[in-house]
Enzyme design. Structure first.
Site, PDB file in Angstrom:
ATOM      1  N   HIS A 154       0.819  -1.227   0.000  1.00 19.25           N
ATOM      2  CA  HIS A 154       0.000   0.000   0.000  1.00 19.25           C
ATOM      3  C   HIS A 154       0.851   1.274   0.000  1.00 19.25           C
ATOM      4  O   HIS A 154       0.316   2.370  -0.184  1.00 19.25           O
ATOM      5  CB  HIS A 154      -0.932   0.030   1.217  1.00 19.25           C
ATOM      6  CG  HIS A 154      -1.980  -1.032   1.213  1.00 19.25           C
ATOM      7  ND1 HIS A 154      -2.877  -1.204   0.179  1.00 19.25           N
ATOM      8  CD2 HIS A 154      -2.285  -2.007   2.125  1.00 19.25           C
ATOM      9  CE1 HIS A 154      -3.686  -2.226   0.453  1.00 19.25           C
ATOM     10  NE2 HIS A 154      -3.341  -2.739   1.618  1.00 19.25           N
ATOM     11  N   ASP A 190      -2.427 -10.528  -2.491  1.00 13.20           N
ATOM     12  CA  ASP A 190      -3.032 -10.122  -1.224  1.00 13.20           C
ATOM     13  C   ASP A 190      -4.528  -9.840  -1.454  1.00 13.20           C
ATOM     14  O   ASP A 190      -4.943  -9.515  -2.561  1.00 13.20           O
ATOM     15  CB  ASP A 190      -2.328  -8.854  -0.717  1.00 13.20           C
ATOM     16  CG  ASP A 190      -2.759  -8.439   0.672  1.00 13.20           C
ATOM     17  OD1 ASP A 190      -2.109  -8.861   1.642  1.00 13.20           O
ATOM     18  OD2 ASP A 190      -3.767  -7.696   0.795  1.00 13.20           O
ATOM     19  N   HIS A 192      -6.123  -7.333  -0.557  1.00 11.67           N
ATOM     20  CA  HIS A 192      -6.313  -5.907  -0.851  1.00 11.67           C
ATOM     21  C   HIS A 192      -5.487  -5.479  -2.064  1.00 11.67           C
ATOM     22  O   HIS A 192      -4.383  -5.974  -2.280  1.00 11.67           O
ATOM     23  CB  HIS A 192      -5.895  -5.063   0.361  1.00 11.67           C
ATOM     24  CG  HIS A 192      -6.633  -5.412   1.611  1.00 11.67           C
ATOM     25  ND1 HIS A 192      -6.134  -6.312   2.530  1.00 11.67           N
ATOM     26  CD2 HIS A 192      -7.841  -5.005   2.074  1.00 11.67           C
ATOM     27  CE1 HIS A 192      -7.006  -6.432   3.526  1.00 11.67           C
ATOM     28  NE2 HIS A 192      -8.049  -5.658   3.274  1.00 11.67           N
ATOM     29  N   ASP A 279      -4.468 -13.005   3.540  1.00 10.60           N
ATOM     30  CA  ASP A 279      -5.774 -12.513   3.983  1.00 10.60           C
ATOM     31  C   ASP A 279      -6.895 -12.863   3.005  1.00 10.60           C
ATOM     32  O   ASP A 279      -8.043 -12.465   3.220  1.00 10.60           O
ATOM     33  CB  ASP A 279      -5.744 -11.009   4.309  1.00 10.60           C
ATOM     34  CG  ASP A 279      -4.980 -10.183   3.297  1.00 10.60           C
ATOM     35  OD1 ASP A 279      -4.566 -10.734   2.254  1.00 10.60           O
ATOM     36  OD2 ASP A 279      -4.789  -8.983   3.549  1.00 10.60           O
TER      37      ASP A 279
HETATM   38 ZN   LIG Z   1      -4.179  -7.263   2.657  1.00  5.09          ZN
END
Ligand SMILES: [Zn+2]
Ligand SMILES: [Zn+2]
Lengths: 336, 336
Positions: A154, A190, A192, A279
């Site tokens: 991120h 991931d 996200h 995740d």
């Molecule tokens: Zn994540």
């Protein structure tokens, strides 16, 4: 497979994060790191490559900020972890500030990525782990794993966010390019979207970025990772986003994975940097996909079939009790 | 002088805001409104001009969001006031979201501007007050005062921030232009830079914006209000920022005020919208200028000497016990 870590990565321990309107315990906790280490075993201590490869990706002012922020926070009389509260959402530009609160907002995209006393050292050594794994692959290993924590995907060139400070995957990819290791692709699995990695290479034709993730219409980081984001300028077409709905199970996931690996193959990648987050696991407390532990072995096998030398960097995964097993299962699958 | 307000402006009562790393009680409290009403007396209830003049300044999606956000927050099972935690600091663009947390970040610039149950009605009527004051000036009054609360000058066309939701000053200025009231200047004398107002008119040659405020190197909103921000495109030169250091007293303030009024005169303004904040007061708990109560009378007199029909809209001021007196003193000064 050779694994890399550093003990200082455990010292990053913020207390809390802002989520859905209130404080919650910081999900990206040191116990994650301990669980993965315990389940995988035999990790080597990362070697120090200095700040050079970090500064090849990140703005020097941002790196200096990360190093000094917690000290400035304490000096300003603030309590707890350092976080910002105001963000330059329009006309963002480089500015000098005399106040830590201004700096925190200037260099971040959320109020959920606190800087605690051990944060800088942990982020630095997390990046060094990625560079050490790259060393191993450069020396002929088929693949190597960096037990990165804090995660990186991120974080942009000049902002932190989503528990990420330095973008480990981008640092490894840039270093691979600088070493003449050929055309580099980054695959982000991931839960996200890897918005920071995307942003760093968005206009670059040199690195292909593919991400499979929860649809940002419902999931963090919301503002990036939509299917129409395909790169810009010379990088047009070198970004591929495959958002999937909440509840996605292995059958649907595998199709997206095949599509991503196919695109990476067509692009002519010579090596792969893999942003691996666990995740996507059905039991993850902050995520909503439905992969089971065994699916991580399948995921590893498919990625291995691409036949590319691979640097694996750890990203998210918050079902702490299952995290070690899920990571070990993935590493087992990709090694078959 | 005619004064305008609406009882629903009292119903906006968030509990807390994020400031310097933790929750603090919401500084922009209903008691501010009560104190000003009590000290000034004789305020008329604003008349309803509908959504039209609001939509002349603000994005329709943003206005719909403001109206619905608290309901969506409650429907999502969230507690307390609605605030965002992630912000589109790069590549901000219009997107549709299925999650209130995503919307809150998409339409805001900070985590300090909560939406509570009464927020939309209060913001709506605050803007109607500004429009009612404009009516009075259009009808021949030399000046009129809108007791705006929530304030407006930090709100952009499509984002909230700094306790502001609808930009009352911009709405009045745009409506004045639409009514053919000549060349409009906005003078912002709040302690904080009026970044939202600036942003709305940044590329516009039709409205001159001058702001006297604490240097954003040390003070909110940090990312805007620096002296080199002068407008862009056709609006180049129609923005004037006069940042002043913490500790500024009346002597230094008066020089900046003369400079701002001089520039407004040179620009050939036919009327003035004044964003008046009393947080330049020495006793203000969140600000650091050194004006005394009597200085507000001097400030009012100087502005009156510009000889322009003036719509005065209330912005900040957080020394609640002195707020009514400070505002009344200013209104007395400008009426001399
Ligand atoms: Zn994540
Ligand atoms: Zn203010």
């Amino acid at each position: 497979m050779r694994l890399f870590h550093h003990p200082l990565q455990s010292e990053h321990a913020p207390e809390r994060e802002l989520h859905n309107g209130d404080w919650v315990p910081f999900a990206e906790c040191p116990e994650r790191f301990a669980q993965i280490l315990a389940a995988c075993g035999g990790a080597e201590v990362a070697s120090d490559h200095g700040a050079g490869p970090i500064l090849s990706v990140h703005d020097a002012g941002y790196v200096r900020f990360l190093e000094q922020a917690h000290g400035e926070w304490v000096a300003a009389g603030r309590k707890g972890d350092a976080i910002g509260y105001t963000f330059p959402v329009v006309r963002r530009r480089p500015l000098e500030f005399d106040r830590i609160d201004a700096k925190l907002g200037a260099w971040s995209m959320d109020a959920s990525t606190p800087i605690a006393s051990g944060t800088w050292n942990a982020a630095y050594w997390s990046a060094q782990g990625a560079l050490s794994a790259l060393d191993a692959v450069a020396a002929g290993e088929r693949r190597a794993f960096a037990l990165c924590r804090p995660p990186g995907h991120h974080a942009g060139a000049d902002y932190m966010g989503g528990y990420c400070y330095l973008n480990n995957a981008a640092i490894a990819a840039r270093a691979a390019g600088d070493r003449g290791m050929g055309r580099v692709a980054i695959l982000d699995v991931d839960y996200h979207h890897g918005n920071g990695t995307q942003d760093i290479f968005y206009a670059s034709p040199d690195v292909f970025f593919a991400s499979i993730h929860a649809d940002p219409v419902t999931d963090y980081p919301f503002y990036w990772g939509h299917a129409d984001e395909r790169g810009e300028g010379e990088g047009e077409g070198s970004t591929l986003n495959l958002p999937l709905p909440r509840g996605t199970d292995w059958t649907a996931y595998a199709q997206a994975l095949d599509a991503a690996l196919g695109a990476i193959g067509e692009w002519g990648a010579d090596m792969l940097v893999l942003s691996f987050g666990a995740d996507t696991f059905a039991g993850d407390p902050i995520s909503s996909f439905a992969l089971q532990t065994d699916d991580f072995a399948r995921m590893g096998e498919r990625i291995a079939q691409a036949g590319l030398p691979t640097v694996i960097v750890m990203e998210g995964g918050y079902a702490v009790d299952d995290l070690g097993t899920n990571v070990a299962t993935f590493l087992d699958g990709i090694s078959r």
